[in-house]
Design a protein around this motif. Structure first.
Motif, PDB file in Angstrom:
ATOM      1  N   LEU A   1       3.092  -4.386   8.989  1.00 57.10           N
ATOM      2  CA  LEU A   1       2.087  -3.410   8.540  1.00 57.10           C
ATOM      3  C   LEU A   1       1.261  -3.010   9.753  1.00 57.10           C
ATOM      4  O   LEU A   1       0.266  -3.628  10.083  1.00 57.10           O
TER       5      LEU A   1
ATOM      6  N   SER B   1       4.168   1.138   8.386  1.00 53.97           N
ATOM      7  CA  SER B   1       2.921   1.499   9.055  1.00 53.97           C
ATOM      8  C   SER B   1       2.093   2.437   8.190  1.00 53.97           C
ATOM      9  O   SER B   1       2.638   3.314   7.503  1.00 53.97           O
ATOM     10  N   GLY B   2       0.789   2.227   8.209  1.00 54.63           N
ATOM     11  CA  GLY B   2      -0.135   3.072   7.450  1.00 54.63           C
ATOM     12  C   GLY B   2      -0.280   4.429   8.131  1.00 54.63           C
ATOM     13  O   GLY B   2      -0.445   4.500   9.349  1.00 54.63           O
TER      14      GLY B   2
ATOM     15  N   ASP C   1       0.845  -1.195   0.000  1.00 52.74           N
ATOM     16  CA  ASP C   1       0.000   0.000   0.000  1.00 52.74           C
ATOM     17  C   ASP C   1       0.882   1.247   0.000  1.00 52.74           C
ATOM     18  O   ASP C   1       1.915   1.269   0.678  1.00 52.74           O
TER      19      ASP C   1
ATOM     20  N   GLN D   1      -0.490   0.355  11.966  1.00 54.23           N
ATOM     21  CA  GLN D   1      -1.262   1.536  11.582  1.00 54.23           C
ATOM     22  C   GLN D   1      -0.942   2.635  12.571  1.00 54.23           C
ATOM     23  O   GLN D   1      -0.993   2.408  13.793  1.00 54.23           O
ATOM     24  N   ASP D   2      -0.580   3.810  12.032  1.00 61.41           N
ATOM     25  CA  ASP D   2      -0.102   4.901  12.896  1.00 61.41           C
ATOM     26  C   ASP D   2      -1.080   5.263  14.016  1.00 61.41           C
ATOM     27  O   ASP D   2      -0.661   5.666  15.095  1.00 61.41           O
TER      28      ASP D   2
ATOM     29  N   ASP E   1      -0.085   4.299   1.100  1.00 64.34           N
ATOM     30  CA  ASP E   1      -0.388   5.231   2.189  1.00 64.34           C
ATOM     31  C   ASP E   1       0.336   4.802   3.470  1.00 64.34           C
ATOM     32  O   ASP E   1      -0.248   4.745   4.554  1.00 64.34           O
ATOM     33  N   SER E   2       1.609   4.536   3.329  1.00 63.38           N
ATOM     34  CA  SER E   2       2.364   3.941   4.434  1.00 63.38           C
ATOM     35  C   SER E   2       3.820   4.393   4.370  1.00 63.38           C
ATOM     36  O   SER E   2       4.288   4.841   3.323  1.00 63.38           O
ATOM     37  N   LYS E   3       4.504   4.229   5.485  1.00 73.03           N
ATOM     38  CA  LYS E   3       5.927   4.588   5.554  1.00 73.03           C
ATOM     39  C   LYS E   3       6.703   3.468   6.231  1.00 73.03           C
ATOM     40  O   LYS E   3       6.159   2.772   7.090  1.00 73.03           O
TER      41      LYS E   3
END
Ligand SMILES: CC(=O)N[C@H]1[C@@H](OP(=O)(O)OP(=O)(O)OC[C@H]2O[C@@H](n3ccc(=O)[nH]c3=O)[C@H](O)[C@@H]2O)O[C@H](CO)[C@H](O)[C@@H]1O
Ligand SMILES: [Mn+2]
Length: 312
Positions: free
Chosen positions: A282, A299-300, A168, A284-285, A170-172
């Motif tokens: 993965l 993490s998204g 994805d 999520q922030d 939308d992640s870093k």
């Protein structure tokens, strides 16, 4: 006298044994990775695939094994419509953490090729931009990824390198994502459904009419659609199957609950992944960190769906 000598011999033997154990623990175990264990989380699936967590592997040892094989890793990332805004951070952090020191080829699929940011890449790493049409349904953009991944492997990648990850945008990246993640078929446990959910509550597609159907008593983990990968052959098979099942469903007017993620979960239930990556791969922030998460690798970011999706 005899018993004195005997007890001396026995205690010398004991000392030798203890020192051998000491040497083994200090020098040999770290080399073999025996010190790499976690007891607070599942590290092996019932079908004997490793579940990768920080503390279960020796990164230097693994890197040295794969350096000898001269591997290369492809990554796909889709940045369609406003999602192009996430690409810069994704690419910059991939430079810092994703397979550093290895050959990496990132394929960016976008309808806005002019807006792809210039990011300096290290030698051996490259980026290719591939144009895709835009769409006014985010579900379609997300789900069409399987078709485009299939075509990419068939038309460009076969015979080149070995591995691919589909991620994805939308992640870093925040931490190492490297050779420990390599395998034939690799799935990532969804961070939202690992810690407190029972299998029967996983958001699999539950309608038997869908080809993504998973019955109440079925399923292993709930895997995320935002990161998966493996060898080119395995990912080709996965992408082909998910695409054709998704399209056959669509012809009958049915779209699985979580689009290609549902089809991926069905696929992974039937074809067990040979390696499972923990939610470190993965996160999520917006989620607070559970104590089992010693490192967040990818993490998204927090996003406003209404603002960025063509249809929210
Ligand atoms: C963390 C995770 O596992 N996320 C999954 C989840 O929601 P997400 O909320 O993470 O989905 P999302 O909005 O990030 O969409 C998935 C991906 O499709 C691409 N995209 C999407 C919309 C758009 O307008 N432009 C665009 O480029 C982009 O690469 C994005 O990262 O469910 C989706 C399916 O419904 C996908 O399976 C996602 O991978
Ligand atoms: Mn996402």
């Amino acid at each position: 006298m005899f018993s004195g000598v005997l007890s001396l011999l026995v205690s010398m033997k004991m000392i030798l044994r203890v020192s051998a154990l000491f040497v083994f623990c200090l020098f040999v175990m770290p080399l073999c990775g025996f010190n790499c264990s976690r007891t607070d989380v599942v590290t092996l699936t019932p079908w004997l695939a490793p579940v990768v967590w920080e503390g279960t592997f020796n990164p230097d040892l693994l890197d040295s094994i794969y350096q000898q094989q001269d591997i290369s890793v492809a990554a796909t990332v889709f940045a369609v419509g406003k999602y192009i805004m996430f690409l810069k951070n994704f690419l910059e952090t991939a430079e810092e953490y994703f397979f550093v020191g290895f050959k990496v080829h990132i394929y960016v699929f976008t309808d806005r090729p002019d807006e792809v940011p210039q990011v300096k890449m290290a030698p051996g790493r490259q980026l290719t931009v591939l144009p895709v049409p835009s769409s006014n349904r985010w579900q379609e953009i997300s789900a069409r990824r399987m078709e485009l991944i299939q075509k990419l492997i068939e038309e460009r990648l076969q015979g080149h390198g070995k591995y691919i990850f589909c991620l994805d945008v939308d992640s870093k990246f925040h931490g190492r994502w490297g050779t420990e993640s390599l395998g034939g078929l690799v799935a990532v446990i969804h961070p939202a459904f690992f810690f407190f959910f029972k299998r029967s509550n996983f958001p699999y597609e539950r309608r038997p009419q869908s080809r993504a159907y998973v019955a109440e008593e079925e399923g292993d983990f709930y895997y995320c659609g935002g990161a998966f990968g493996g060898s080119l052959e395995e990912v080709l098979l996965l992408a082909k199957t998910c695409r054709s099942n998704f399209e056959a469903d669509a012809k009958e007017g049915i779209e699985a609950a979580w689009q290609e993620e549902s089809h991926l979960n069905r696929y992974m239930w039937i074809n067990k992944p040979s390696k499972v990556l923990s939610p470190e791969y993965l996160w999520q922030d917006f989620k607070s960190r559970n104590s089992e998460i010693h490192i967040i690798r990818f993490s998204g970011v927090v996003k406003n769906y209404a603002e960025i999706r063509p249809n929210a």
